[in-house]
Motif scaffolding. Structure first.
Motif, PDB file in Angstrom:
ATOM      1  N   LYS A   1       2.416   4.943  -6.476  1.00 32.52           N
ATOM      2  CA  LYS A   1       0.990   5.213  -6.708  1.00 32.52           C
ATOM      3  C   LYS A   1       0.110   4.659  -5.589  1.00 32.52           C
ATOM      4  O   LYS A   1      -0.877   5.296  -5.204  1.00 32.52           O
ATOM      5  N   PRO A   2       0.425   3.476  -5.021  1.00 30.47           N
ATOM      6  CA  PRO A   2      -0.410   2.983  -3.910  1.00 30.47           C
ATOM      7  C   PRO A   2      -0.453   3.940  -2.729  1.00 30.47           C
ATOM      8  O   PRO A   2      -1.508   4.121  -2.110  1.00 30.47           O
TER       9      PRO A   2
ATOM     10  N   ARG B   1      -7.346   8.868   0.269  1.00 31.96           N
ATOM     11  CA  ARG B   1      -8.478   8.330   1.034  1.00 31.96           C
ATOM     12  C   ARG B   1      -8.433   8.792   2.487  1.00 31.96           C
ATOM     13  O   ARG B   1      -9.438   9.286   3.018  1.00 31.96           O
TER      14      ARG B   1
ATOM     15  N   HIS C   1      -0.138   7.197  -2.804  1.00 33.69           N
ATOM     16  CA  HIS C   1      -0.976   8.329  -3.185  1.00 33.69           C
ATOM     17  C   HIS C   1      -2.446   7.996  -2.970  1.00 33.69           C
ATOM     18  O   HIS C   1      -3.218   8.817  -2.459  1.00 33.69           O
ATOM     19  N   GLN C   2      -2.851   6.793  -3.333  1.00 33.83           N
ATOM     20  CA  GLN C   2      -4.240   6.377  -3.161  1.00 33.83           C
ATOM     21  C   GLN C   2      -4.621   6.310  -1.685  1.00 33.83           C
ATOM     22  O   GLN C   2      -5.714   6.737  -1.291  1.00 33.83           O
TER      23      GLN C   2
ATOM     24  N   GLU D   1       0.823  -1.202   0.000  1.00 33.49           N
ATOM     25  CA  GLU D   1       0.000   0.000   0.000  1.00 33.49           C
ATOM     26  C   GLU D   1       0.864   1.262   0.000  1.00 33.49           C
ATOM     27  O   GLU D   1       0.338   2.367  -0.057  1.00 33.49           O
TER      28      GLU D   1
END
Length: 385
Positions: free
Chosen positions: A119-120, A127, A122-123, A81
């Motif tokens: 990128k994980p 959230r 950033h996600q 993550e």
């Protein structure tokens, strides 16, 4: 939100350290439970500390609850993550790096921007920080309007200009003038997830982040005075949480390697010097300036004021601790890090920065709690509680 019982002007400074940022969460969790009304009104952070500071600034729950939720986020965080750990992708990135090196920059392969893809992360941040579709962290404005937050700042290093940039967001009724020093300056903005990602972009490991047409990396690279943003924003007392373990003289003189230093050992020394050692030097300088100011009568202080400072730090070497969890890293990523020599050093400072292993992270949170508990009386005196 409970009212502050400590004097106004409490600033919280959170240093960098990658995965070591979990230690800060443990310290904050103890502080929030023991002193729930001592809410810092000035929040500043760099790298992993920027993530923690942004979480606190963006969330509207009571102080204790939001810190518990921050601890829950870290405790449940998986390494995939934070960055991609797919074996094929990691090897392909390593091949593209190697191809660029051995070809003198003429490899037909598109060079990889970094060792891993974030990128994980950033996600996850989008959230957890309740970001809008364009990445704006609207919760910071909500906190500023609510009044408990006076100012928020995070720092990144510009690869485009070579300067240290501190992005600042303040209440409209107490906006601070911008400051500029050699190779560092402030910039008012509405903080977005990209700003946080930029501050936490570890060189080489994580890719640089483009923000408003310029490229940025980890804020610790050029930040020679990590306490200064909080002071510029009006803090009269500063609580700083660093992830740098203070070795004893005997420990400092003890060799960490045998034989020639591996790339991992060299990188660990460099990362400590760049990202973590500045806090100690800045703290020493602040205390010396305080003594000079206090030695002057009020009419001779020319507007200068002493700043109360408390620095909290680990009682264990977090790099050495990382060795115990190295075997649990994803195989492909472990293969790459061992290629850099992470098995050849006793204190794995480089590896500890990217050791986003659940068991390691939880250990750091527990250590932060116990270290803060051991300093309870000193913390209470500092807060005036």
């Amino acid at each position: 939100m409970q009212p502050l019982t400590n004097p106004r002007g409490l600033g919280l400074v959170l240093s960098g350290g990658g995965a070591r940022g979990a230690y800060q969460v443990g310290v904050l969790q103890y502080l929030a439970r023991q002193f729930p009304s001592a809410v810092p009104e000035i929040l500043t952070g760099v790298s992993a500390g920027a993530i923690n500071a942004a979480f606190i600034a963006a969330r509207q729950e009571p102080f204790v609850q939001k810190i518990d939720e921050l601890a829950e986020m870290w405790s449940n965080l998986r390494i995939d993550e934070v960055f991609g750990v797919d074996a094929y992708e990691l090897m392909w990135r390593a091949l593209r790096w190697g191809g660029r090196l051995v070809s003198g920059g003429k490899s037909p392969l598109t060079p990889a921007k970094s060792l891993v893809d974030t990128k994980p992360l950033h996600q996850v941040l989008a959230r957890e920080l309740h970001a809008t579709p364009d990445g704006t962290i609207e919760g910071i404005n909500v906190s500023l309007r609510a009044g408990w937050l006076r100012a928020f700042a995070l720092t990144a290093s510009s690869y485009t200009t070579g300067q240290s940039i501190t992005w600042v967001q303040t209440r409209e009724d107490c906006a601070m003038p911008a400051w500029e020093r050699p190779q560092r300056k402030s910039q008012l903005c509405n903080v977005r997830v990209d700003h946080v990602m930029a501050s936490a972009a570890l060189p080489f490991f994580f890719p640089a982040i483009e923000v408003d047409g310029a490229w940025y990396g980890d804020g610790g690279i050029r930040l020679t005075a990590p306490l200064s943003p909080a002071i510029h924003l009006g803090a009269t007392r500063v609580l700083a949480v660093t992830t740098r373990y203070a070795r004893t003289r005997e420990e400092a003189d003890r060799p960490m390697i045998t034989g020639y230093p591996s790339p991992a050992q060299v990188a660990g020394v460099l990362f400590n010097a760049i990202f973590l050692d500045q806090m100690d030097g800045d703290a020493l300088q602040l205390r010396m300036i305080n003594k000079l100011i206090e030695a002057q009568p009020e009419h001779n202080r020319v507007g200068l004021r002493p700043i109360e400072l408390l620095v909290l730090r680990p009682t264990e070497d977090l790099g050495r601790l990382a060795n115990h969890y190295e075997a649990d890293l994803p195989k492909a990523f472990r293969f790459l890090t061992r290629g850099l020599g992470t098995k050849e050093t006793r204190s794995n400072d480089m590896l500890s920065l990217v050791m986003f292993q659940t068991d390691y992270v939880r250990h750091l949170i527990e250590l932060g709690q116990s270290d803060a508990a051991a300093k309870r009386d000193q913390i209470a005196a500092f807060l005036g509680l």
